[in-house]
Design an enzyme around this catalytic site. Structure first.
Site, mmCIF file in Angstrom:
data_model
loop_
_atom_site.group_PDB
_atom_site.id
_atom_site.type_symbol
_atom_site.label_atom_id
_atom_site.label_comp_id
_atom_site.label_asym_id
_atom_site.label_seq_id
_atom_site.Cartn_x
_atom_site.Cartn_y
_atom_site.Cartn_z
ATOM 1 N N ARG A 1 5.706 17.064 -5.145
ATOM 2 C CA ARG A 1 4.436 17.120 -5.867
ATOM 3 C C ARG A 1 4.216 18.561 -6.310
ATOM 4 N NH1 ARG A 1 0.809 13.002 -3.526
ATOM 5 N NH2 ARG A 1 -0.853 14.510 -3.393
ATOM 6 N N ASP B 1 -1.425 -1.172 6.022
ATOM 7 C CA ASP B 1 -1.682 -0.714 7.393
ATOM 8 C C ASP B 1 -3.151 -0.454 7.688
ATOM 9 O OD1 ASP B 1 -1.807 1.565 5.719
ATOM 10 O OD2 ASP B 1 -1.455 2.865 7.443
ATOM 11 N N LYS C 1 -7.240 -5.150 -5.161
ATOM 12 C CA LYS C 1 -5.883 -5.436 -4.687
ATOM 13 C C LYS C 1 -5.692 -6.939 -4.517
ATOM 14 C CE LYS C 1 -5.175 -1.098 -2.127
ATOM 15 N NZ LYS C 1 -4.769 -0.507 -0.835
ATOM 16 N N THR D 1 -0.309 4.910 1.106
ATOM 17 C CA THR D 1 -0.591 5.841 2.196
ATOM 18 C C THR D 1 -0.470 5.150 3.544
ATOM 19 O OG1 THR D 1 -2.142 6.969 0.731
ATOM 20 C CG2 THR D 1 -2.262 7.493 3.074
ATOM 21 N N ASP E 1 0.858 -1.177 0.000
ATOM 22 C CA ASP E 1 0.000 0.000 0.000
ATOM 23 C C ASP E 1 0.900 1.233 0.000
ATOM 24 O OD1 ASP E 1 -2.317 1.580 0.257
ATOM 25 O OD2 ASP E 1 -2.070 1.641 2.430
ATOM 26 N N LYS F 1 -5.606 26.407 -10.354
ATOM 27 C CA LYS F 1 -4.398 25.632 -10.031
ATOM 28 C C LYS F 1 -4.581 24.221 -10.574
ATOM 29 C CE LYS F 1 -5.743 23.844 -5.518
ATOM 30 N NZ LYS F 1 -5.502 23.838 -4.076
ATOM 31 N N ASN G 1 -8.478 -1.450 4.332
ATOM 32 C CA ASN G 1 -8.554 -1.624 2.885
ATOM 33 C C ASN G 1 -7.479 -2.563 2.348
ATOM 34 O OD1 ASN G 1 -6.755 0.539 3.671
ATOM 35 N ND2 ASN G 1 -6.457 0.940 1.510
ATOM 36 N N ASP G 2 -6.507 -2.910 3.175
ATOM 37 C CA ASP G 2 -5.428 -3.814 2.751
ATOM 38 C C ASP G 2 -5.649 -5.250 3.230
ATOM 39 O OD1 ASP G 2 -3.969 -1.606 1.666
ATOM 40 O OD2 ASP G 2 -3.387 -1.077 3.711
ATOM 41 N N GLY H 1 -5.238 3.328 -3.419
ATOM 42 C CA GLY H 1 -6.520 3.921 -3.797
ATOM 43 C C GLY H 1 -6.400 5.379 -4.174
#
Length: 1082
Positions: free
Chosen positions: A531, A726, A705, A343, A341, A500, A729-730, A612
């Site tokens: 970024r 972590d 995933k 994030t 993952d 932007k 969602n994982d 994601g």
């Protein structure tokens, strides 16, 4: 219960239609023809067993293992027929293993039940009978109106009805679902948004029609029909109206929502993968070995049976030896793919402003001030730093063009965010994009502060001077335009557009400003892994603004092709821009992420990032963390909506890879394109992926995933996969991979609870694999094959003995020896080896990831090592038996009184030689010697002698027969027996020692070379093949080894360091330097 059984058998399908109709507050029609639909309750079940199915289900899973099933069959055979050995010898160890494993798995499942009970028993408030009723989460029904307060998680999938805000909006974070910690805005339909009290909600009469549950987190289709007096108002419902279970309410005091999906039908539960039994590569290899040994055993049994009856058919039997008085595995072996993952796993998810470019000049933030590049920090500070016009306009654009919200608890007084002394009080910002939050916070630090919104106005303070801008229009961000804009009215009445977005979408639309210089600065920011965003603005004349307002209104009220019309209007507005500058924001990586990913590459492991996050965000982080290199050719498979376009793009990518085969490639694929690729073009997609050095999958749903992991896991090569994450969602990905690792991060403990291993940070993955994984694999590989080896040594002489006793089932060993051989005499050395062995120092393993390649493709549990250990076992067994037979033939008188040895003495001699040899074989395999190793190795041999003396030297009253009485004492009283023991042991081990010496000197592996790198690590050098100096011959090593084995050389601790002439490490000075060792040291 009956309904559940009927559903499992297919007689009562849970959903018989494509849609579900939900009556809010469960106000069903009063006519008698209506039959309410049946929905799942709100219980979450992550456990595997129940009280009723634990025993049968656990036993079934355990006896699916070949080893357990094999010993069960042996135990049953011993029970049913007359055998010379007791069933206890097989049944007791089997019962112990099954019981311990069942207790372990039962305890783990009890923890899951406990966690489920905590979730299902959480208190919630439901609107019933005109008031708020406190109940448990598991009692929520579809149609119930639920109240959720700030910072609470949603107990079910809810359609938002109202919030404490007038417009019915609320902010949520979905970190536990898709890994994003930024805020998302959800809105209620206008007809229910005004119902902010329990009394008004209790009077609501409405019906929701929506699709049946599906796993896609980003899709929801439905409509709500609100009855107001005699009128029925129908409003569409989409993902912006659905609050998902597991998400958390933020920056909103409370909301009311109606439950549409509950329990195991929520999107979070549908994205969980069911628990499955993982099978490690070690266990698979062991199963194959067991099958081979089973075939050998059956061959021996059949041959013995045939020969027995053949000999019984003869008229004369020769029975010189016949005695008629006789009565979970883990899989951190060779990982080839790591799925991670982003994030919270690779990053801290903390954005930090680093640099910006304004009007062609680069700035950095220094002590809360914007400082031009090269500006001396030694200049006097004076009062608050004044801003030039361009700087102030740039910062105002940052403070106005965003979706940032301020914590509702922080109210704007007369002084706003400034105290009377001029010092800013901290404002807590929330944003749907972490970049926006970082930019607004940076602007506030340098003097331009966004202080919040009031109605349709945005308030800004520039160096303490308040200004109010009226927000006229928001042009929302979309992935096609890759930019967002706001149209505001300044305090002077001027109409301004602030825009932007990505440089590719802003720079081509800019007609003035320092475009070329800014483009160079953006490239420099990107090379640093930042970024980037470009910022521009435009001034409107009253006529232009009137035309824009008219076009926007027409597009937004269109019923047909609304999205296309809005896109055209946005493009019309966002043109002829004046470029203000660009920003560089860093998504702070976790410590040593770059080093860890590079180490994984050196170890031959491919890294896939599954996230994601949005496409741009994911690519930026992949570049900054080293997953993608700047020299890498980045290929993209994104934003495809049809099979044909996806297939064509895949073919072009495959062709491009073949043409540019020298260049490293990286692949970026999004969730939508991935679904299309896996549907019809799985083989082509896999071909492209395998030819890419790194793969990034963005906008991935949790179940996608797991599908990607399963795709690699089930490919023809059958690679070993590892997944690390972590958040909740994982979980599916972690459960699907061979090795699942959970990180104890900010997103809860769901990943940790469902993982095989838990670590605190991503950087510890290198130590887990390269040190602990390497150690575990070497230990378990030696353990498995050594057990096979020592049991081949144990059983084969018994088989050979049958040729001398007419296959009469006469045992060669005493029954006590049969029982204690694996339990006491030979168990401890290999046990201690499997706990403490370190064949290479941990620092060397972690510093040299390339050593991990030595265990690639399950190398130490392959067919060649298996064949070597098996042949060695048979060779030793033949030497034990026939060596003893030749040295103590039937005509040899060996006792002082002229008596000959009997069959029990012969068997004891074979058994003694066997115990000593297999124990010394384990000593040869040991590199890391501690006092425990010495104690159990030599202690096992001493214990065998002491036990045999006591067992055979005393008449035990509780034994009905004692065939071994005084046998061992007589054996040891013979000098010939001692000579035979020493000669046979040396003969057995000599071949193995010779093989080790030749291989280490002629064909050493990188790991064997690295065994010379433990400088000062204190590894004892008993295995002297790893200790040799310049000019020393192999024969010297053998002599020194034999001296050790017979006790004439005391092992010492050896300090070793690298030499510049070492061929293996000549080009790598990243770790210790080694010099050759002085020969007197050994």
């Amino acid at each position: 219960m009956l309904r559940w059984v009927r559903q499992q058998l297919g007689f009562d399908p849970p959903h018989q239609s494509d849609t579900r109709t939900i009556y809010i507050a469960n106000r069903f029609p009063q006519h008698g023809h209506y039959v309410p639909q049946k929905f799942a309750d709100n219980r979450i079940i992550s456990s595997k067993y129940t009280v009723w199915n634990f025993v049968p289900k656990n036993l079934f899973e355990q006896f699916r293992r070949v080893a357990n099933f094999y010993f069960l069959i042996i135990f049953l055979v011993q029970l049913m027929i007359d055998t010379p050995t007791s069933p206890i010898t097989s049944g007791l160890p089997l019962f112990f293993v099954i019981t311990v494993t069942a207790i372990k798995q039962g305890y783990e499942d009890w923890l899951r039940h406990k966690a489920d009970n905590e979730v299902n028993g959480a208190p919630v408030y439901v609107v019933r009978s005109g008031g708020l009723v406190k109940t448990r989460s598991k009692n929520i029904r579809v149609g119930d109106i639920v109240r959720v307060a700030k910072d609470e998680t949603f107990p079910a999938d809810l359609v938002l009805l109202s919030s404490d805000r007038v417009d019915g909006s609320c902010h949520v974070t979905t970190a536990s679902l898709d890994g994003e910690t930024n805020l998302k805005t959800h809105v209620a339909v206008p007809e229910t948004a005004v119902l902010q009290s329990v009394a008004n909600l209790d009077k609501l009469v409405a019906v929701i029609e929506c699709q049946q549950p599906e796993a896609d987190l980003y899709r929801f289709v439905g409509r709500i029909t609100v009855s107001q007096q005699t009128e029925e108002i129908v409003r569409p419902l989409g993902p912006e109206s659905l609050l998902l279970r597991g998400a958390r309410l933020k920056n909103t005091k409370e909301i009311f929502g109606v439950a549409v999906y509950t329990g195991m039908e929520t999107k979070m539960a549908l994205n969980y993968k069911s628990k499955s039994q993982k099978r490690s590569a070690v266990e698979k290899s062991m199963n194959s070995f067991l099958i081979i040994y089973l075939i050998i055993l059956l061959f021996e049994a059949i041959l013995s049976t045939i020969l027995k009856y053949a000999w019984q058919a003869e008229e004369k039997w020769d029975e010189p030896w016949y005695n008629g008085k006789t009565e979970h595995e883990r899989n951190s072996s060779k990982v080839e793919y790591v799925f991670t993952d982003k994030t919270g796993t690779l990053t801290e998810n903390e954005m930090q402003f680093r640099e910006c470019s304004i009007n062609g000049i680069k700035y950095q933030e220094v002590n809360g001030k914007l400082t031009p590049e090269g500006f001396s920090e030694d200049s006097p500070d004076g009062n608050r730093h004044s801003l030039m016009r361009e700087e102030e306009l740039f910062l105002k654009a940052v403070c106005l063009c965003h979706t940032v919200q301020i914590n509702a608890d922080q109210t704007d007084g007369a002084d706003g965010p400034w105290h009377a002394n001029g010092i800013a009080s901290p404002l807590e910002y929330y944003a749907s994009s972490p970049d926006e939050k970082a930019l607004v916070e940076a602007a506030s630090r340098v003097g331009v502060v966004f202080t919040g919104t009031s109605g349709d106005s945005m308030e800004v303070k520039s160096l303490g001077k308040p200004e109010r801008y009226k927000l006229l229009h928001v042009l929302e961000f979309d992935p096609n335009r890759r930019r967002m804009s706001v149209i505001v009215e300044s305090p002077s009445g001027e109409k301004l557009l602030f825009t932007k977005g990505a440089e590719s979408s802003i720079l081509p639309r800019s007609k003035s400003g320092e475009i070329d210089k800014t483009r160079i600065h953006v490239d420099e920011f990107a090379l640093k892994g930042l970024r980037t965003l470009c910022i521009a603005y435009r001034r409107f004349t009253p006529e232009e603004y009137q035309e824009i307002g008219k076009r926007l209104h027409e597009a937004r009220t269109a019923l047909q092709q609304r999205e296309e019309r809005l896109a055209d209007v946005f493009n019309f507005i966002e043109r002829d821009l004046e470029l203000l500058g660009a920003t560089g924001v860093e998504d702070k990586l976790q410590e040593k992420v770059q080093e860890t990913i590079e180490a994984l590459r050196l170890a031959g492991i491919k890294v896939w990032v599954l996230t994601g996050d949005k496409h741009e965000t994911a690519v930026s982080v992949s570049l900054s963390c080293g997953h993608f290199h700047r020299t890498m050719n980045i290929l993209e498979l994104v934003q495809h909506k049809s099979d044909s376009t996806c297939a064509e793009q895949l073919r072009q990518l495959a062709k491009r890879i073949k043409e540019d085969h020298v260049i490293q490639h990286g692949l970026v694929v999004d969730g939508t394109s991935l679904s299309l690729a896996l549907r019809e073009h799985e083989k082509l997609f896999m071909e492209v992926c395998k030819n890419c050095s790194a793969v990034l999958c963005c906008r991935m749903a949790p179940l996608q995933k797991a599908k990607v992991v399963r795709l690699l896991k089930t490919s023809p090569e059958k690679p070993i996969t590892l997944a690390i994450g972590d958040g909740a969602n994982d979980v599916s990905m972690i459960q699907e991979a061979h090795v699942g690792i959970g990180i104890m991060g900010k997103e809860g403990r769901q990943a940790v609870r469902n993982s095989d291993y838990a670590i605190a940070r991503f950087k510890f993955l290198s130590k887990l694999l390269f040190v602990h994984g390497h150690f575990y694999y070497i230990r378990i590989a030696t353990l498995v094959q050594y057990f096979f080896y020592k049991n081949v040594c144990f059983i084969t002489p018994q088989f050979l003995y049958q040729f001398f006793c007419l296959f009469s089932q006469q045992t060669l060993y005493d029954s006590v020896y049969l029982t204690l051989y694996n339990i006491c005499f030979t168990s401890l050395p290999v046990l201690i080896y499997s706990l403490f062995e370190q064949h290479v120092h941990p620092h060397v393993l972690q510093s040299k990831p390339v050593l991990y390649r030595d265990i690639s493709k399950n190398a130490h549990l392959g067919f060649k090592p298996f064949l070597y250990w098996t042949v060695l076992g048979f060779f030793h067994a033949f030497v034990f038996f026939y060596g003893s037979y030749l040295l103590m033939g039937e005509d040899t008188s060996l006792l002082g009184n002229g008596q000959m040895f009997g069959n029990w003495t012969f068997g004891t001699l074979v058994f003694t030689v066997m115990v000593i040899t297999v124990t010394m074989k384990m000593a040869l395999e040991t590199h890391f010697w501690t006092w425990i190793n010495h104690f159990v190795t030599w202690g096992s041999i001493v214990f065998y002698f002491i036990f045999s003396l006591f067992y055979g030297g005393i008449i035990w009253p509780f034994l009905h027969t004692q065939d071994m009485y005084f046998v061992f004492v007589q054996l040891l009283s013979s000098g010939s027996a001692w000579f035979a023991i020493i000669l046979i042991v040396v003969a057995c081990l000599f071949i193995d020692v010779l093989k080790k010496v030749l291989y280490r000197h002629l064909q050493p592996t990188s790991t064997e070379k690295a065994q010379l790198t433990e400088a000062g690590s204190g590894i004892n050098c008993l295995d002297s093949m790893c200790c040799f100096s310049d000019g020393e011959t192999a024969c010297t090593s053998v002599r020194r080894m034999l001296e050790r084995l017979i006790g004439r050389c005391s092992p010492t601790r050896v300090n070793r360091s690298w030499s510049s002439s070492d061929p293996f490490y000549a080009n790598d000075r990243s770790i210790l330097t080694l010099s050759t060792m002085d020969s007197p040291t050994c």
